[in-house]
Design a protein around this motif. Structure first.
Motif, PDB file in Angstrom:
ATOM      1  N   TYR A 183       0.798  -1.219   0.000  1.00  0.00           N
ATOM      2  CA  TYR A 183       0.000   0.000   0.000  1.00  0.00           C
ATOM      3  C   TYR A 183       0.835   1.276   0.000  1.00  0.00           C
ATOM      4  O   TYR A 183       0.290   2.375  -0.105  1.00  0.00           O
ATOM      5  N   ALA A 184       2.156   1.138   0.062  1.00  0.00           N
ATOM      6  CA  ALA A 184       3.040   2.294  -0.107  1.00  0.00           C
ATOM      7  C   ALA A 184       3.411   2.492  -1.574  1.00  0.00           C
ATOM      8  O   ALA A 184       4.046   3.480  -1.920  1.00  0.00           O
ATOM      9  N   TYR A 213      -2.039   2.151  -3.603  1.00  0.00           N
ATOM     10  CA  TYR A 213      -2.865   3.249  -3.116  1.00  0.00           C
ATOM     11  C   TYR A 213      -3.728   3.911  -4.183  1.00  0.00           C
ATOM     12  O   TYR A 213      -4.800   4.425  -3.881  1.00  0.00           O
ATOM     13  N   ARG A 214      -3.317   3.905  -5.439  1.00  0.00           N
ATOM     14  CA  ARG A 214      -4.123   4.578  -6.472  1.00  0.00           C
ATOM     15  C   ARG A 214      -5.506   3.948  -6.681  1.00  0.00           C
ATOM     16  O   ARG A 214      -6.483   4.683  -6.799  1.00  0.00           O
ATOM     17  N   LEU A 221      -7.377   2.794  -4.635  1.00  0.00           N
ATOM     18  CA  LEU A 221      -8.212   3.198  -3.502  1.00  0.00           C
ATOM     19  C   LEU A 221      -8.569   4.671  -3.544  1.00  0.00           C
ATOM     20  O   LEU A 221      -9.303   5.167  -2.691  1.00  0.00           O
ATOM     21  N   LEU A 273      -6.387   7.117  -3.150  1.00  0.00           N
ATOM     22  CA  LEU A 273      -5.536   7.894  -2.262  1.00  0.00           C
ATOM     23  C   LEU A 273      -4.538   8.698  -3.083  1.00  0.00           C
ATOM     24  O   LEU A 273      -4.106   8.262  -4.149  1.00  0.00           O
ATOM     25  N   GLY A 298      -1.410   9.367  -2.558  1.00  0.00           N
ATOM     26  CA  GLY A 298      -0.032   8.902  -2.576  1.00  0.00           C
ATOM     27  C   GLY A 298       0.791   9.521  -1.472  1.00  0.00           C
ATOM     28  O   GLY A 298       0.257  10.176  -0.576  1.00  0.00           O
TER      29      GLY A 298
END
Length: 188
Positions: A153-154, A159-160, A162, A164, A166
């Motif tokens: 998730y880093a 993350y994209r 979701l 988020l 970044g």
């Protein structure tokens, strides 16, 4: 239930490799490196783990974050990250990880008659379910699962999807770090 007994005995016992496991591993050698993407070659080449151990760990990591319409652990090099991090924990962590990986393979051999990396997805999920719930694997499972999730998730592939934005470290660890400046809350 039989697998739980096997797992416990293997982790607690003194011998983690049998002649049968060694022979099975030798036969599967050509398959081991396919579990780590080529860009992870540097991390894998400096690891104290053997090809079989790398393949088992990579398969476990991929079971935690599978590729399913979006990228998974395989595409983000998560196995290489986990291997590198465990190496940094020191010799005790390396030895414990090796024992756990060997025990995972022993469970697969006892239950299915095949090494862990040759199991189908549903069979691997059963074995991963054992290591996720068996107390003898707690330290191993907690470490591998946490490092897998943290690394995946880093990455943009994690993350994209979701939605988020970044990493925001360059912005002070807060997406709108300059807002705090007007109130004198943070020094920028």
């Amino acid at each position: 239930k039989a697998m739980l007994g096997v797992g416990t005995a293997l982790v607690v016992g003194n011998s983690f490799w049998s002649a049968a496991v060694s022979a099975a591993m030798a036969q599967e050698k050509s398959h081991y490196r396919r579990f780590v993407r080529p860009s992870d070659a540097a991390a894998v080449s400096t690891t104290p783990f053997g090809d079989a151990e790398i393949a088992i760990l990579a398969s476990i990591v991929e079971a935690i974050v599978p590729t399913d319409g979006t990228a998974g652990a395989r595409e983000t090099g998560t196995a290489g990250f986990v291997l590198t991090t465990v190496r940094r924990y020191g010799e005790e962590a390396i030895a414990g990880t090796r024992q756990a990986l060997s025990a995972v393979d022993q469970i697969a051999l006892a239950q299915y008659g095949r090494t862990f990396v040759t199991l189908g997805a549903s069979e691997r999920d059963v074995v991963v379910g054992v290591i996720a719930t068996e107390p003898a694997f707690t330290m191993f499972w907690d470490t591998v699962r946490s490092l897998t999730v943290f690394h995946f998730y880093a990455q943009p592939e994690g993350y994209r999807p979701l939605g988020l934005p970044g990493p925001n470290i360059a912005r002070g660890g807060y997406p709108q770090a300059d807002i705090g400046r007007e109130y004198g809350c943070i020094e920028l």
